[in-house]
Design a protein around this motif. Structure first.
Motif, short mmCIF file in Angstrom:
data_model
loop_
_atom_site.label_atom_id
_atom_site.label_comp_id
_atom_site.label_asym_id
_atom_site.label_seq_id
_atom_site.Cartn_x
_atom_site.Cartn_y
_atom_site.Cartn_z
N ALA A 29 1.24 -1.37 -0.41
CA ALA A 29 -0.01 -0.11 -0.03
C ALA A 29 0.71 1.55 0.02
N ARG A 30 1.99 1.16 0.26
CA ARG A 30 3.13 1.78 0.61
C ARG A 30 4.04 2.53 -0.19
N HIS A 31 3.91 0.85 -0.74
CA HIS A 31 5.87 0.96 -1.95
C HIS A 31 5.59 0.42 -3.15
N GLY A 32 4.00 -0.12 -3.32
CA GLY A 32 3.61 -1.14 -4.16
C GLY A 32 4.50 -2.64 -4.16
N THR A 33 3.59 -3.75 -4.92
CA THR A 33 3.55 -4.45 -4.52
C THR A 33 5.18 -5.42 -4.91
N ARG A 34 5.84 -4.43 -5.58
CA ARG A 34 6.63 -5.62 -5.86
C ARG A 34 8.18 -5.14 -4.61
N LYS A 35 8.24 -4.13 -4.09
CA LYS A 35 9.42 -3.45 -3.59
C LYS A 35 8.29 -3.81 -2.04
N GLY A 36 7.04 -3.96 -2.15
CA GLY A 36 6.02 -4.60 -0.73
C GLY A 36 6.21 -5.48 -0.11
N VAL A 37 6.28 -6.49 -1.51
CA VAL A 37 6.62 -8.46 -1.15
C VAL A 37 8.18 -7.92 -0.60
N LEU A 38 9.36 -7.92 -1.04
CA LEU A 38 10.84 -7.46 -0.40
C LEU A 38 11.16 -7.77 0.54
N ARG A 39 9.84 -6.33 1.18
CA ARG A 39 10.15 -6.10 2.80
C ARG A 39 9.98 -6.90 3.11
N ALA A 40 8.37 -7.19 3.08
CA ALA A 40 8.01 -8.42 3.78
C ALA A 40 8.83 -9.91 3.95
N LEU A 41 9.25 -9.49 2.38
CA LEU A 41 10.09 -11.52 3.25
C LEU A 41 10.58 -10.39 3.88
N ALA A 42 11.65 -9.61 3.68
CA ALA A 42 13.06 -9.35 5.24
C ALA A 42 12.92 -9.16 6.08
N VAL A 43 11.90 -8.22 6.13
CA VAL A 43 10.99 -8.02 7.70
C VAL A 43 10.85 -9.38 8.52
N THR A 44 9.82 -10.27 7.62
CA THR A 44 9.00 -11.21 8.47
C THR A 44 9.87 -12.36 8.74
N GLY A 45 11.45 -12.48 7.52
CA GLY A 45 11.68 -14.33 7.34
C GLY A 45 12.33 -14.65 8.19
N GLY A 46 12.95 -13.82 9.59
CA GLY A 46 13.55 -14.70 10.01
C GLY A 46 12.59 -14.81 11.35
N VAL A 47 11.40 -14.78 11.91
CA VAL A 47 10.67 -15.26 12.60
C VAL A 47 9.75 -16.18 11.97
N ILE A 48 9.23 -16.15 10.62
CA ILE A 48 8.63 -17.48 10.08
C ILE A 48 9.54 -18.08 9.69
N THR A 49 10.92 -18.15 9.85
CA THR A 49 11.28 -19.37 9.66
C THR A 49 11.74 -19.88 11.61
N SER A 50 11.64 -18.76 11.97
CA SER A 50 11.68 -19.70 13.32
C SER A 50 10.54 -20.39 13.84
#
Length: 700
Positions: free
Chosen positions: A603-624
């Motif tokens: 909603a802030r950055h567009g889908t392409r950039k948004g999904v990559l930011r989401a991957l970076a920010v949630t990667g650690g917690v979801i992997t754990s």
């Protein structure tokens, strides 16, 4: 006013802790309500169920036969035979003292080779929890120096099967919490925070077990050892996963907000929706098991739904309250200070950068790996598992069954029951006796089964007892009964076949039917939930398709590993069904965590950039979270039962595959390629709205 801000969390905390004792007392009674009999879970329409109903007219007193067997390769002489006779009297006295005897013991039956002797001792089917100690006492009573002795047959094997669940309240939970604690200590590098998450899971488990007891005691659900064990693991894994998500978001907000109350308010606002949606997905998915023909599966659905619901409740009430009371001290010694930069998560920024640079290559390579594994899925053998093979490790009942097959017709203790009209019983008996795998067929009589004795007739029907030439719980026996039913359909369509082996056949057929009905139902339910959550039609189809491919790859790997590495004798349709339901529902969980954050960032950055930011920010917690869930299901393998070991591998490996490949590579790459259209038909498909101010990306 400041006092009021900590008062509510304190009240919530005390309510949970105060309820723990009474809830634990209720939950401790759940094991006593287990029903582990295969026949009790079959539908009323099953042929073996109808035979069981009619059989009561021929044999009003039901029983579970215990086969007492003595074996000596050097032969059994008259002196040994006299000793065995005394042991039979001792065993009968043991059963009488325990009020477990359903009828007189049979005379001793020597084998033709002179190396074994057997006798049948009918035990009461009402023993339930008392069967195991009775069988243990019988085994002690029949021992003779220099002669191998066994208590086998349905009573012996069922007792060994039940004994595997004795540690379900201790060993299984201890293993699950132990492995979760180790993982959390590594993830958080804090001594206090893992204990808070473990406490959340423990309270959720206590509440779930208590509610399950109340439902089972009220006759609303049925519980067996399998469903209780799986539900316990599920609630521990789910509560820990939801706790990880909330803790990660709270830590992120503590770096952006000075007040811990503001940070928690934002963390809850951003976390409750994916946590509730994740829980709802699992709940609705497992409730699809109510469509099952098998009572064991129908019982697993509600108890799992209750477990996940209470996991969500604990994660959104007890854990936030505890975190608020402790504040930043909960993260000691690595407290997230206001305005500080995170020191972890850079690896996931690298993964996100890789996906962003080459999304098509990442997607093609990941899909190639998944499809290569899924190719082997059709080789997964799900034709059923003999109960003797289902017990891993030493089993006197299994060893006795093998010894029985060396000297007698293996199916002597558990005859296959044929109910046929009186007019055609002789023709049916002859047809049955000529069927491959059937050793003999005799009519059931009012007195001893003497040659030429007239059969007992009840309501115009005759009962025939067919002895199988193979072990009654084996795959060969199931195939023999299937052939018998087919053959008798031509001789007399009114003749029906039941008994232990027929019950196993009906359970296998019901499991195959459940796969055809429940699998599409689960997929439809999850599609609807995702469409409502993401307000999109494209994204849900993409997510479900990737998870289904992940399940296919998991089954393919399992087909190879089970046969070529572990040497398992096969699997069962019910195992495959339960694994599918959990893998799809839990796999979607992690995609929900990722995609709800991706929608927020898009909603802030567009889908392409948004999904990559989401991957970076949630990667650690979801992997754990994935590692925790895989490890908790892996704890099922500590129980010596084959189907739980298979379940542990299927769900554990599948969750890891979904965590590290599907959620980390396939979904972000596919969303980056599709772009804003992935949110169609919502307004977000038209591009970012920039409705919210830019916030600094925080990785966890």
């Amino acid at each position: 006013m400041p006092r009021a801000r900590w008062l509510l969390p304190l009240v919530v905390l005390l309510l949970w802790l105060g309820a723990a004792g009474p809830l634990n007392g209720l939950g401790a009674k759940l094991t006593g309500l287990q029903e582990n009999d295969v026949a009790s879970f079959l539908p009323d329409s099953a042929e073996s169920t109808r035979v069981q109903e009619l059989q009561s007219g021929f044999q009003p007193v039901e029983s579970i036969p215990a086969v007492l067997l003595w074996e000596d390769p050097d032969g059994i002489d008259d002196a040994a035979l006299a000793d065995i006779g005394e042991r039979l009297e001792d065993a009968t006295a043991v059963a009488e003292d325990a009020d477990a005897l359903a009828g007189p013991a049979t005379p001793l039956i020597p084998s033709e080779d002179g190396e074994a002797v057997q006798a049948f001792l009918p035990l009461s089917p009402d023993l339930s929890d008392d069967l195991l100690p009775v069988v243990d006492d019988l085994r002690a009573a029949v021992e003779i120096d220099g002669t191998d002795s066994f208590v086998t047959g349905p009573a012996g094997i069922f007792a060994d099967f039940s004994s595997a669940f004795e540690g379900i309240d201790g060993l299984l939970i201890l293993a699950a919490f132990g492995v979760v604690l180790v993982i959390l200590l590594v993830v958080y590098r804090s001594p206090l925070l893992p204990l808070l998450v473990i406490a959340t899971a423990g309270l959720a488990l206590t509440a779930a077990t208590a509610v399950a007891y109340l439902l089972a005691d009220g006759g609303v659900i049925t519980v067996n050892g399998q469903s209780q064990g799986i539900a316990a693991i599920l609630v521990v894994g789910a509560a820990t996963d939801y706790g990880l998500l909330l803790v990660a978001r709270f830590r992120e907000e503590l770096r952006l907000e000075e007040s811990k109350y503001t940070a928690m308010r934002i963390a809850l606002r951003q976390s409750w929706e994916p946590i509730v949606a994740s829980g709802a997905t699992v709940v609705l998915g497992v409730l699809c098991l109510l469509l099952s023909d098998l009572g064991s599966n129908r019982g697993l659905g509600p108890i799992s739904a209750v477990s996940v619901t209470l996991a969500v409740l604990a994660a959104l009430t007890f854990l936030p309250a505890a975190l608020l009371l402790l504040g930043r001290a909960a993260f000691w010694p690595f407290r997230p200070q206001f305005g500080s930069e995170p020191k972890a998560g850079r690896g996931w920024e690298g993964v996100a950068a890789l996906v962003g640079r080459r999304p098509r290559r990442v997607l093609a390579g990941s899909l190639a790996v998944l499809f290569a594994a899924a190719v082997f899925a059709p080789g997964y053998e799900a034709d059923g598992i003999p109960i003797s093979d289902a017990i891993q490790g030493e089993s006197d009942g299994v060893a006795g069954q093998e010894a029985l097959g060396r000297h007698f017709d293996a199916g002597t203790a558990s005859p296959t029951i044929i109910i046929t009209p009186q007019e055609t019983w002789e023709e049916v008996a002859g047809t049955a006796a000529a069927t491959e795998g059937i050793a003999s067929v005799v009519p059931f009589t009012a007195g001893p089964p003497l040659p030429g004795a007239e059969p007992l007739v009840v309501d115009g029907r005759v009962r025939l007892d067919a002895t199988l030439a193979v072990a009654p719980d084996s795959t060969a026996a199931v195939e023999a009964v299937q052939d018998l039913r087919t053959t008798l359909d031509d001789a007399d369509p009114e003749a029906i076949v039941g008994g232990e082996t027929a019950s196993n056949l009906d359970a296998r057929d019901s499991g195959a039917r459940d796969l055809r009905v429940i699998v599409p139902s689960v997929l439809v339910v999850i599609l609807i939930v995702l469409a409502l959550l993401l307000r999109s039609l494209v994204a849900p189809v993409l997510l479900v398709a990737t998870v289904v491919l992940s399940v296919g790859a998991t089954v393919g790997v399992a087909a190879l590993v089970f046969e070529n590495v572990f040497g398992f004798p096969g699997s069962d349709p019910a195992i495959l069904l339960i694994a599918f339901v959990f893998l799809v529902a839990l796999g979607i969980d992690y995609n929900i965590f990722l995609m709800t954050r991706a929608r927020e960032e898009s909603a802030r950055h567009g889908t392409r950039k948004g999904v990559l930011r989401a991957l970076a920010v949630t990667g650690g917690v979801i992997t754990s979270a994935g590692m925790v869930l895989a490890a908790t299901f892996g704890a099922l393998s500590v129980l010596p039962l084959l189907f739980l070991a298979q379940m542990a591998f299927l769900v554990g490996f599948g969750v890891l595959l979904d965590t590290f490949v599907v959620r980390s590579l396939v979904v972000p790459a596919a969303v980056a390629i599709i772009g804003d259209r992935v949110w169609w038909p919502s307004r977000l498909a038209e591009g970012p709205t920039a409705a919210e101010p830019e916030r600094e990306l925080q990785t966890v």
